[in-house]
Design a protein around this motif. Structure first.
Motif: not given
Length: 424
Positions: A222-228
């Motif tokens: 989720l952290r990776r997918a939420g990164a800009l």
């Protein structure tokens, strides 16, 4: 070599990582059964009639990877994938370190940064394309039911009512509860592929410290997918991580553990583009002193789920449209070591209590593969007292079918223990 069931994303990704490490030149000696099955399924019918020798199997897997990479749309992503896997002419015998170095140069980043960030994205995208090819092959071969005819007669031991067999990307379950029925959507795919779910609950340790984005856990995904990210994949911002740190700082808990069961709230970063609006971080993993391991208690999972549902009730009217849907993974079943069965029971205990109060939330559960999916359906079946209606809603199959309460458990699902106890 039947394709059914289609290998899950995690299995495909792990085997692609195996190819990255070993290189195309060593493909004959690598253990890549899922890739071999998919390559076999995509082969012309006359080539599937005979057993595939090792040499032609390795050639087929190489062809499959080249086909998947060719569907990445060109540009830096595709070129990096070609170098990473040794598909660029002249690189098939390059050591993995040299291939990684060249791919890092394409992005203009250090080798270490590439390994932690861009490489994870590159390999994940290749795995996604392989999975799409597999699903397309299955649908083309038997569009009416989504079954692979090579798998034989379903009556011959391959029961389509078995949830471990019939689970697809999404399965809508109708669970009898408290004098009525409750729809529960079961997602069978990585958590970062969720779409149009308002709130995703993510496990975290009691220090509210997220894992590095390149790791494979739910929180890392989720952290990776939420990164800009910029046009070439470089990270421009890490909003979920930053907001979680701000949440802890504002409450004076930076560097100190919170109580197990605490839930911290952040935005969703780039996941907003997928319709995910909030991430609730459930502190369920207690670090074990002097080790890299964690302890997770079922009671803490239940407490965290109850708190997440309470926060949803507090927040839902603040948004337009209001928040209505929430998705839970099997909290604690990863690094926390909680058996699947205990995690399902702990999550559902809080959900059931909320439903008993008349709450009307749209409940979603997410698992990575058919083994835990089968366990979820079996346990909800036991809770319902005999049957749970379910239908596949992934766009390929839409046949309502009752799931027998005696559905068999897969080997992986047996992590939950030998007991056959219904949910509380």
């Amino acid at each position: 070599m039947p394709l059914m069931p289609v290998p899950d994303h995690a299995s495909i990704l792990e085997e692609i990582k195996t190819v990255r490490r070993g290189g195309i030149v060593r493909l004959r000696r690598l253990e890549v059964p899922s890739l071999a099955r998919i390559a076999f399924a995509l082969a012309p019918a006359e080539d599937r009639r005979a057993a595939v020798p090792a040499q032609s199997q390795s050639q087929s897997v190489e062809w499959l990877l080249r086909l998947a990479v060719s569907r990445l749309g060109g540009g830096t992503l595709q070129e990096a994938a070609e170098y990473t896997l040794g598909l660029t002419p002249g690189t098939r015998d390059w050591p993995g370190a040299d291939r990684r170095r060249r791919a890092a140069e394409l992005y203009g980043v250090s080798i270490e940064r590439f390994r932690k960030e861009q490489e994870a994205v590159v390999l994940d995208q290749v795995a996604e394309q392989v999975g799409r090819l597999a699903r397309a092959a299955l649908a083309e071969r038997h569009p009416a039911s989504g079954r692979d005819p090579a798998a034989g007669d379903p009556a011959a031991g391959d029961d389509p009512g078995d949830p471990a067999v019939s689970a697809r990307t999404h399965r809508l379950l109708t669970v009898p509860a408290h004098g009525g029925t409750v729809p529960v959507t079961l997602h069978v795919h990585p958590v970062d592929l969720l779409r149009d779910v308002d709130v995703v609950v993510s496990p975290v340790n009691t220090y509210l410290a997220l894992p590095e984005a390149y790791k494979s856990s739910v929180a890392a995904s989720l952290r990776r997918a939420g990164a800009l990210r910029g046009l070439t994949g470089e990270m421009l911002g890490d909003p979920i991580h930053e907001e979680l740190r701000e949440w802890a700082a504002s409450r004076g808990t930076s560097g100190r553990p919170v109580l197990p069961g605490t839930v911290a709230v952040t935005g969703s970063g780039a996941l907003a583009g997928q319709g995910v609006r909030r991430v609730y971080h459930a502190a369920v993993a207690v670090p074990r002193a002097g080790t890299n391991d964690y302890d997770v208690l079922p009671a803490d999972v239940t407490r965290a789920v109850a708190r997440a549902l309470a926060l949803l009730a507090e927040e839902h009217e603040r948004f337009d449209p209001p928040l209505r849907s929430v998705c839970f993974p099997l909290l604690g079943s990863g690094r926390g070591g909680l058996p699947y069965e205990e995690s399902v029971r702990a999550v559902w205990a809080a959900v059931d209590a909320e439903l008993a109060r008349g709450a009307g939330w749209d409940i979603h559960l997410v698992v990575r593969g058919p083994a835990p999916a089968g366990l979820v359906v079996r346990m909800l079946t036991e809770y319902a007292g005999g049957s749970v209606d379910g239908r596949v809603v992934d766009g390929k199959v839409d046949d309502a079918s009752a799931v027998d309460g005696g559905a068999s458990r897969s080997e992986d699902a047996s992590r939950g223990g030998e007991g056959n106890h219904p949910l509380p």
